[in-house]
Each structure stands twice: as structure tokens, then as C-alpha cells.
Design a protein around this motif. Structure first.
Motif, PDB file in Angstrom:
ATOM      1  N   TRP A   1       0.620  -1.264  -0.003  1.00  6.37           N
ATOM      2  CA  TRP A   1      -0.028   0.015   0.127  1.00  6.37           C
ATOM      3  C   TRP A   1       0.959   1.292  -0.181  1.00  6.37           C
ATOM      4  O   TRP A   1       1.865   0.948   0.379  1.00  6.37           O
ATOM      5  CB  TRP A   1      -0.910  -0.190   1.147  1.00  6.37           C
ATOM      6  CG  TRP A   1      -2.044   1.183   1.129  1.00  6.37           C
ATOM      7  CD1 TRP A   1      -2.080   2.395   2.080  1.00  6.37           C
ATOM      8  CD2 TRP A   1      -3.134   1.293   0.145  1.00  6.37           C
ATOM      9  NE1 TRP A   1      -3.184   2.886   1.434  1.00  6.37           N
ATOM     10  CE2 TRP A   1      -3.736   2.409   0.636  1.00  6.37           C
ATOM     11  CE3 TRP A   1      -3.552   0.260  -0.844  1.00  6.37           C
ATOM     12  CZ2 TRP A   1      -4.815   2.618  -0.076  1.00  6.37           C
ATOM     13  CZ3 TRP A   1      -4.655   0.736  -1.415  1.00  6.37           C
ATOM     14  CH2 TRP A   1      -5.240   1.933  -1.148  1.00  6.37           C
ATOM     15  N   GLY A   2       0.331   2.464  -0.656  1.00  2.00           N
ATOM     16  CA  GLY A   2       0.859   3.724  -0.323  1.00  2.00           C
ATOM     17  C   GLY A   2       1.234   4.307  -1.996  1.00  2.00           C
ATOM     18  O   GLY A   2       1.598   5.506  -2.023  1.00  2.00           O
ATOM     19  N   GLY A   3       1.199   3.619  -2.950  1.00  2.00           N
ATOM     20  CA  GLY A   3       1.515   4.322  -4.086  1.00  2.00           C
ATOM     21  C   GLY A   3       0.347   4.731  -4.733  1.00  2.00           C
ATOM     22  O   GLY A   3       0.391   5.089  -5.790  1.00  2.00           O
ATOM     23  N   GLN A   4      -0.893   4.789  -4.167  1.00  2.23           N
ATOM     24  CA  GLN A   4      -2.281   5.362  -4.573  1.00  2.23           C
ATOM     25  C   GLN A   4      -2.259   6.910  -4.785  1.00  2.23           C
ATOM     26  O   GLN A   4      -1.178   7.537  -3.931  1.00  2.23           O
ATOM     27  CB  GLN A   4      -3.259   4.653  -3.996  1.00  2.23           C
ATOM     28  CG  GLN A   4      -3.631   3.392  -4.008  1.00  2.23           C
ATOM     29  CD  GLN A   4      -2.628   2.434  -3.360  1.00  2.23           C
ATOM     30  OE1 GLN A   4      -1.854   3.115  -2.601  1.00  2.23           O
ATOM     31  NE2 GLN A   4      -2.263   1.345  -3.745  1.00  2.23           N
ATOM     32  N   LEU A   5      -3.067   7.553  -5.307  1.00  2.00           N
ATOM     33  CA  LEU A   5      -3.205   8.954  -5.220  1.00  2.00           C
ATOM     34  C   LEU A   5      -3.368   9.459  -3.935  1.00  2.00           C
ATOM     35  O   LEU A   5      -2.758  10.353  -3.631  1.00  2.00           O
ATOM     36  CB  LEU A   5      -4.540   9.397  -6.299  1.00  2.00           C
ATOM     37  CG  LEU A   5      -4.826  10.766  -6.304  1.00  2.00           C
ATOM     38  CD1 LEU A   5      -3.705  11.603  -6.767  1.00  2.00           C
ATOM     39  CD2 LEU A   5      -6.275  10.941  -7.084  1.00  2.00           C
ATOM     40  N   GLY A   6      -4.404   8.855  -3.104  1.00  2.00           N
ATOM     41  CA  GLY A   6      -4.647   9.523  -1.912  1.00  2.00           C
ATOM     42  C   GLY A   6      -4.839   8.282  -0.807  1.00  2.00           C
ATOM     43  O   GLY A   6      -4.633   7.013  -1.087  1.00  2.00           O
ATOM     44  N   LEU A   7      -5.298   8.679   0.487  1.00  2.00           N
ATOM     45  CA  LEU A   7      -5.255   8.100   1.385  1.00  2.00           C
ATOM     46  C   LEU A   7      -3.990   6.702   1.609  1.00  2.00           C
ATOM     47  O   LEU A   7      -4.204   5.653   2.109  1.00  2.00           O
ATOM     48  CB  LEU A   7      -6.858   7.124   1.250  1.00  2.00           C
ATOM     49  CG  LEU A   7      -7.834   7.836   1.381  1.00  2.00           C
ATOM     50  CD1 LEU A   7      -9.202   7.108   0.982  1.00  2.00           C
ATOM     51  CD2 LEU A   7      -8.181   8.388   2.891  1.00  2.00           C
ATOM     52  N   LYS A   8      -2.916   7.462   1.471  1.00  2.49           N
ATOM     53  CA  LYS A   8      -1.637   6.590   1.313  1.00  2.49           C
ATOM     54  C   LYS A   8      -1.324   6.221   2.635  1.00  2.49           C
ATOM     55  O   LYS A   8      -0.734   5.176   2.616  1.00  2.49           O
ATOM     56  CB  LYS A   8      -0.588   7.659   0.902  1.00  2.49           C
ATOM     57  CG  LYS A   8      -0.683   8.105  -0.533  1.00  2.49           C
ATOM     58  CD  LYS A   8       0.118   8.847  -0.877  1.00  2.49           C
ATOM     59  CE  LYS A   8       0.347   9.700  -2.206  1.00  2.49           C
ATOM     60  NZ  LYS A   8       0.761   8.507  -2.995  1.00  2.49           N
ATOM     61  N   GLY A   9      -1.936   6.650   3.719  1.00  4.36           N
ATOM     62  CA  GLY A   9      -1.637   6.195   5.012  1.00  4.36           C
ATOM     63  C   GLY A   9      -2.935   5.437   5.638  1.00  4.36           C
ATOM     64  O   GLY A   9      -2.832   5.334   7.102  1.00  4.36           O
ATOM     65  N   SER A  10      -3.691   4.841   4.930  1.00  3.60           N
ATOM     66  CA  SER A  10      -4.801   4.274   5.513  1.00  3.60           C
ATOM     67  C   SER A  10      -4.752   2.824   5.973  1.00  3.60           C
ATOM     68  O   SER A  10      -5.568   2.129   6.266  1.00  3.60           O
ATOM     69  CB  SER A  10      -6.126   4.299   4.465  1.00  3.60           C
ATOM     70  OG  SER A  10      -5.769   3.723   3.327  1.00  3.60           O
ATOM     71  N   GLY A  11      -3.385   2.087   5.696  1.00  2.97           N
ATOM     72  CA  GLY A  11      -3.278   0.719   6.023  1.00  2.97           C
ATOM     73  C   GLY A  11      -4.279  -0.172   5.249  1.00  2.97           C
ATOM     74  O   GLY A  11      -4.538  -1.306   5.850  1.00  2.97           O
ATOM     75  N   SER A  12      -4.086   0.084   3.894  1.00  7.66           N
ATOM     76  CA  SER A  12      -5.484  -0.739   3.176  1.00  7.66           C
ATOM     77  C   SER A  12      -4.659  -1.748   2.212  1.00  7.66           C
ATOM     78  O   SER A  12      -4.570  -1.755   1.246  1.00  7.66           O
ATOM     79  CB  SER A  12      -6.134   0.243   2.313  1.00  7.66           C
ATOM     80  OG  SER A  12      -6.851   1.046   2.967  1.00  7.66           O
ATOM     81  N   HIS A  13      -3.779  -2.403   3.061  1.00  7.92           N
ATOM     82  CA  HIS A  13      -2.637  -3.396   2.481  1.00  7.92           C
ATOM     83  C   HIS A  13      -3.858  -4.536   2.056  1.00  7.92           C
ATOM     84  O   HIS A  13      -4.777  -5.003   2.726  1.00  7.92           O
ATOM     85  CB  HIS A  13      -1.493  -3.747   3.479  1.00  7.92           C
ATOM     86  CG  HIS A  13      -0.918  -2.603   3.941  1.00  7.92           C
ATOM     87  ND1 HIS A  13      -1.423  -1.948   4.672  1.00  7.92           N
ATOM     88  CD2 HIS A  13       0.562  -2.193   3.655  1.00  7.92           C
ATOM     89  CE1 HIS A  13      -0.300  -1.010   5.298  1.00  7.92           C
ATOM     90  NE2 HIS A  13       0.490  -1.263   4.350  1.00  7.92           N
ATOM     91  N   SER A  14      -3.049  -5.681   1.357  1.00  2.00           N
ATOM     92  CA  SER A  14      -3.750  -6.701   1.039  1.00  2.00           C
ATOM     93  C   SER A  14      -3.408  -7.942   2.116  1.00  2.00           C
ATOM     94  O   SER A  14      -2.272  -7.699   2.792  1.00  2.00           O
ATOM     95  CB  SER A  14      -3.025  -7.343  -0.456  1.00  2.00           C
ATOM     96  OG  SER A  14      -3.625  -6.420  -1.392  1.00  2.00           O
TER      97      SER A  14
END
Length: 415
Positions: free
Chosen positions: A197-210
Motif C-alpha cells: 500500500w502507499g502508491g495510490q493517489l490518496g489515502l496513502k496512510g490508510s493501512g489498506s494493504h492486501s
């Protein structure tokens, strides 16, 4: 180790602060939120909020708000939880998103599963459980009737500190029949988190890992033969009976979309805070030179955005009230039409907040205020990313509107 599944035998587990009130826990969130602002950049770089922030949330009781009291939770209700979410998101959108989608599913676990499963889910008291709606992976039955799962589930917001994971997979009800969704709860010991996670446009710190499962063992009692979007509660739920509280008998889908709207309000309030600071400290670009707070154009832009965001906040808190009042009337009151009406409100709330940021705050803040890493720039990125979330872009924007009309006019699904 034996698990306390019989309350009359083992007694109720008290929370760390038995006298804590909803007002006190909301005040804690409002006090923590300003400290998150300066840490937004490090949160994005890390891709989730810091361990000391997590410890602060633990100490504050944030991961017990929706946990039933018999398991050491506070059982405060969704209004308290969502006020905490709004406050934290106002300080840092990524942190608010990660916290919200980590703890929110305590409500699902406490509503839909039986007493034994709940006693095991909530054994530690604190409950953090990301959930995804897209079925994935493969599954096979064990000789004793449990399930072995393999696969990868993406966008698991809240996974860095999670105690559990709720996912979906496809299972054939019987040989020769087409596969159907199965909802499952997997303990932390049965999966691992990817660093993706972290390479997206936004919400980079949302812990939205796989999350990856490799022969992850899920007991049959941790599964339901359904998809969360198809859950109906108008005939009652195990949690409503077990806890004697309508909180655990409310609409699951409408609660999920209420989360989206509250997150949008929190983000927009953060942008408004940043704009207010610019109003107080920056001057106009063209004569007569004055602070932006004194300039009629900026007054209008601020007032217009503030009004839209305030309307969004008022609407979503009314939707929260509707949700609670509906559940209090009894299980039959939680109809599909009422669920979809709340969803329609949520869509309008998100639109209002986005238009306030997109049309007024972002374009008039000035180019220096929307450089990378600036607070308004970050909110704009986060809310833009929000628009790609299936809950908003697909369900709220399209499906919910059709389903509301179909439910109102009594039109059955064709399949």
C-alpha cells in the motif's frame, strides 16, 4: 485455553474503565485529532498510523466502542463511534479511514454470529477487523467441517494492527450448483499482511494493504452463507437476542455506507480548518490589500463551503438517528427501503462535501497551499481517491438509487 462462552457461569467481563461515558470518549478523540495534523506526512510514508498512535487509541478505548459489554467493550452505539471517526478524520483522513474501517466491523461480528463465536472473537476485548466485499481465493472443506482458505484479498483497510479479518469467498452450496458467496471471519494467526500500500493517489496512510491466506483455517462457526450486502435483519439477529440491545440488530449495509458519509464530512472539515488558517494569515493578491478574512470574495467562498459541509454533517447525523430509531422499533422495521433511503442520504452527503472542497476550498486556496504535502492538497487527493472506492462509485452512486425505487414500488429482482 478455555473460552468463556457461558456468561452465567463465567460472568460479564468489565471494560478497563467501567464508568467511561460517550461524551468522554468523544472528547478524547477531539483532543487527539489536532496532534494528527502534523503527522500526516509520516503516516503517508509509513502507509499506516504510528505504533504510538495505536497505543493511544488502545488506551482511549477506541477499539472497544462497538464491542458488547459482556466481552469487555463499551457498547456505546454507532453515534459515539461515528463522532470519534469524524474527529480523527478531521485531523488526518488516512488515520480516520484506517481506524474506522478497522473497528467498525465489531458491529457485524456482534450482530450476526452466535454466542460461542462472539466469545472467541472478542476474547481480548479490543477488536480491529478490516473487511472486504469482493469474493476471492479458493476454499476447501476439512474432514471435521471447517474451512481451509487460500488467496489474496485486497484493500483491507486497518490491517496493520488487526486482530481479525472479514472476507468473502465463493462456495458451491451443493455439487453441481453454481458457487455462492460465503462470509468468513479469519483470526490474525491465519493470515499475513503484504507491504503493498502507499502508491495510490490518496489515502496513502490508510493501512489498506492486501491480506494473504495460505491454508488459513477458519472454523465453520466463523462463516455465514451470504454476502454482507445481502444480509437481512428484519427477522432478528443472534446479537440482538444475545445482548438484548437493538444496536446489534440494525441494518448492516446502511451502517457501512454511513461510515462513508461520516468519513467525507471529517475530510471536508479538515480542509475547512486549513482554509480558515489561510483566511487568517494570508492577504489578497490584488489591491486593496487585506487579510482574506476581510475580503468579500473569500468570505463568500468560505461561507458557501462551510454551509455545504454543515448541511452534510447535519444530514448524516440525522441518518444515524434514523438508523438507531428504526432498530429500536423492532427487527421488522429494518426494511430494504429504509436501508436504501439511508444510503441515498449518504450519497448526497458525500457529494456536498466533495463539492465544497472541489468547487470552493481547493481552487481558491492558492497554488502555494496546494503544493504536495499541504493540508488542502492532501484532502483533495484523499477525497479524489475516495471517489474510486466501490462503496461510493458503484453502490451509492448507482445501485442504491435503483434499489430504493424498486423497494418503494415493490418491484422484485429479476434473478
Amino acid at each position: 485455553m478455555a473460552v468463556a462462552t457461558n456468561v452465567s457461569e463465567y460472568g460479564v467481563v468489565f471494560p478497563p474503565e467501567p464508568g467511561l461515558t460517550p461524551a468522554e470518549i468523544i472528547a478524547r478523540a477531539e483532543a487527539i485529532a489536532p496532534t494528527l495534523v502534523a503527522r500526516q506526512a509520516e503516516t503517508e510514508e509509513r502507509t499506516f498510523y504510528a505504533p504510538d498512535t495505536h497505543e493511544e487509541f488502545l488506551k482511549a478505548g477506541f477499539y472497544r466502542i462497538l464491542v458488547p459489554r459482556r466481552y469487555g467493550g463499551y457498547e456505546f452505539g454507532i453515534d459515539t463511534f461515528l463522532r470519534v471517526v469524524m474527529a480523527l478524520t478531521r485531523g488526518c483522513p488516512s488515520t480516520g479511514w484506517m481506524y474506522c474501517l478497522g473497528h467498525a466491523h465489531a458491529l457485524m461480528a456482534a450482530s450476526l454470529f452466535d454466542e460461542r463465536a462472539q466469545a472467541e472473537f472478542f476474547e481480548a476485548g479490543d477488536f480491529i477487523c478490516p473487511a472486504t466485499v469482493m469474493p476471492s481465493g479458493t476454499v476447501e472443506r476439512t474432514p471435521d467441517g471447517d474451512w481451509l482458505l487460500n488467496g489474496t484479498w485486497n484493500y483491507c483497510s486497518g490491517s496493520p494492527y488487526a486482530t481479525h479479518f472479514i472476507g468473502h469467498t465463493l462456495v458451491s452450496p451443493a455439487e453441481g450448483e453454481p458457487p455462492a458467496p460465503m462470509l468468513f471471519v479469519a483470526p490474525r494467526s491465519q493470515w499475513r499482511r503484504l507491504n503493498d500500500w502507499g502508491g495510490q493517489l490518496g489515502l496513502k496512510g490508510s493501512g489498506s494493504h492486501s491480506i494473504v491466506m495460505e491454508n488459513g483455517l477458519v472454523p465453520a462457526r466463523y462463516t455465514l452463507p451470504t454476502h454482507v450486502s445481502q444480509v437481512t435483519v428484519n427477522e432478528g439477529t443472534p446479537g440482538r437476542d444475545l445482548h438484548d440491545n437493538p444496536l446489534y440488530g440494525g441494518g448492516q449495509l446502511s451502517f457501512m455506507v454511513i461510515e462513508d458519509a461520516v468519513l467525507a464530512v471529517g475530510m471536508a472539515l479538515g480542509a475547512l480548518d486549513a482554509y480558515e488558517e489561510l483566511m487568517r494569515t494570508r492577504t489578497t493578491a490584488f489591491p486593496p490589500t487585506m487579510t482574506r478574512a476581510e475580503a468579500p470574495d473569500y468570505q463568500f467562498w468560505y461561507g458557501e463551503a462551510a454551509g455545504m459541509i454543515a448541511t452534510g454533517e447535519a444530514a448524516i447525523m440525522n441518518a444515524v438517528q434514523q438508523w438507531a430509531e428504526t432498530t429500536a422499533k423492532g427487527a421488522p422495521a429494518v426494511t430494504k427501503e429504509q436501508e436504501m433511503r439511508i444510503a441515498a442520504i449518504c450519497h448526497e452527503v458525500v457529494k456536498l462535501c466533495w463539492h465544497a472542497v472541489e468547487n470552493y476550498l481547493f481552487p481558491t486556496a492558492g497554488s502555494s497551499a496546494v503544493r504536495q504535502g499541504q493540508r488542502i492538497e492532501r484532502v483533495w487527493r484523499d477525497m479524489s481517491m475516495f471517489h474510486s472506492h466501490a462503496g461510493f462509485a458503484v453502490f451509492l452512486s448507482t445501485i442504491a438509487k435503483r434499489e430504493l425505487a424498486k423497494a418503494h414500488f415493490g418491484i422484485a429482482d429479476e434473478h
